[in-house]
Design an enzyme around this catalytic site. Structure first.
Site, PDB file in Angstrom:
ATOM      1  N   THR A 168       7.522   6.142  -5.176  1.00 20.33           N
ATOM      2  CA  THR A 168       7.022   7.976  -4.987  1.00 20.33           C
ATOM      3  C   THR A 168       5.259   7.902  -5.107  1.00 20.33           C
ATOM      4  O   THR A 168       4.755   7.138  -5.446  1.00 20.33           O
ATOM      5  CB  THR A 168       7.740   8.316  -6.345  1.00 20.33           C
ATOM      6  OG1 THR A 168       7.167   7.859  -7.161  1.00 20.33           O
ATOM      7  CG2 THR A 168       8.644   8.468  -6.516  1.00 20.33           C
ATOM      8  N   THR A 216       2.617   9.042  -6.555  1.00 22.89           N
ATOM      9  CA  THR A 216       1.585   9.313  -6.946  1.00 22.89           C
ATOM     10  C   THR A 216       1.944   7.836  -8.402  1.00 22.89           C
ATOM     11  O   THR A 216       0.828   7.386  -8.363  1.00 22.89           O
ATOM     12  CB  THR A 216       1.109  10.238  -8.203  1.00 22.89           C
ATOM     13  OG1 THR A 216       1.126  11.599  -7.489  1.00 22.89           O
ATOM     14  CG2 THR A 216       0.490  10.048  -9.443  1.00 22.89           C
ATOM     15  N   CYS A 217       2.628   7.720  -7.835  1.00 24.60           N
ATOM     16  CA  CYS A 217       3.135   5.819  -8.745  1.00 24.60           C
ATOM     17  C   CYS A 217       1.867   5.261  -7.786  1.00 24.60           C
ATOM     18  O   CYS A 217       1.431   3.990  -8.043  1.00 24.60           O
ATOM     19  CB  CYS A 217       4.670   5.730  -8.517  1.00 24.60           C
ATOM     20  SG  CYS A 217       5.037   7.242  -9.367  1.00 24.60           S
ATOM     21  N   SER A 218       2.827   5.153  -6.519  1.00 26.35           N
ATOM     22  CA  SER A 218       2.230   4.136  -5.370  1.00 26.35           C
ATOM     23  C   SER A 218       0.514   4.360  -5.020  1.00 26.35           C
ATOM     24  O   SER A 218      -0.151   3.045  -5.236  1.00 26.35           O
ATOM     25  CB  SER A 218       3.051   4.201  -3.835  1.00 26.35           C
ATOM     26  OG  SER A 218       4.313   3.564  -4.166  1.00 26.35           O
TER      27      SER A 218
END
Length: 256
Positions: free
Chosen positions: A50, A52-54
């Site tokens: 996803t 923001t996570c990446s």
């Protein structure tokens, strides 16, 4: 409603068994194995791959892992409600070798934390809310829970906030980029110095797009490698050895 930080701090983490595939072999990993007798930084997020996570959450923890370890942290753990195959592929794609990736596939840990949330409107099913915490010997010492509002807030669970909590005087690592040439012995020397100092770096090798002309346009030099730290050009192998020669950072970096 999300739990408050105050209601979780001082409490033990949930006792669960994670179904994981380290080294591509099925293995049960218990909460005790992760936390007992250790100081561990945990960050949890809605899902692998996803945005923001990446782009921010995982990469910055991977980048700051050596500094966190220098400040008494034994391990940095990422927990996400995904299956082990997805988690392993995401770690590889992110080159996040400094992070212990834990798939909370059934959401048992996230539910035990009171931070399993319904994301069915996105087609995600149940996922973890975004948070980070410092766990000492299985007890939540400090937790940063993102505010309960629309979207995917990312305000307090970041790696820099955690590092400031652990040691306000700690100096974060500046991002390091190397322009290298395949087969270049000077490039190999520079990479060896960075790896020995535990410094995560992004290697940009020469190819049809990254040419000597590009190198000269960026650095003003025509020799390989050229290394940049936090936007400042350090130079080639000799300059890298001189710049990082006094560093006492631990080993364990990787090229990104």
């Amino acid at each position: 409603m999300l739990p408050s930080a105050e209601s979780l701090e001082g409490k033990p983490v949930p006792q669960v068994t994670f179904k994981a595939r380290p080294d591509e072999q099925w293995r049960d990993i218990t909460t005790d194995e992760l936390f007992k007798g250790k100081t561990v930084v945990v960050f949890a997020l809605p899902g692998a791959y996803t945005p923001t996570c990446s782009s921010a959450h995982l990469p910055r923890y991977n980048e700051l892992a050596p500094v966190l370890r220098d400040n008494g942290v034994d391990d940095i753990v990422c927990i996400t409600v995904n299956d082990p195959f997805v988690v392993n592929e995401w770690q590889r794609s992110q080159e996040a070798d400094n992070i212990t990736m834990i798939p909370d596939g059934n959401g048992d840990f996230s539910e035990g934390m009171g931070l399993l949330v319904d994301k069915r409107e996105l087609g995600f099913g149940k996922r973890s809310w975004r948070y980070s915490m410092l766990v000492k010997d299985g007890i939540v010492d400090k937790i940063f829970i993102e505010p309960d509002k629309e979207g995917d807030p990312f305000e307090v669970s970041d790696a820099d906030t955690m590092l400031r909590h652990i040691n306000p005087e700690a100096k974060p690592i500046e991002p390091v980029v190397m322009f290298s040439k395949p087969g270049c012995p000077f490039c190999a020397r520079a990479k060896a110095v960075l790896k020995a100092r535990g410094i995560a770096f992004t290697d940009i090798p020469q190819d049809q797009k990254i040419t000597t002309s590009v190198l000269r346009a960026v650095s003003g030099e025509m020799t390989w490698p050229q290394v940049f730290v936090g936007g400042t050009r350090i130079g080639g192998a000799d300059a890298v050895e001189a710049h990082f020669g006094q560093s006492g950072a631990p080993a364990g970096a990787q090229a990104a």
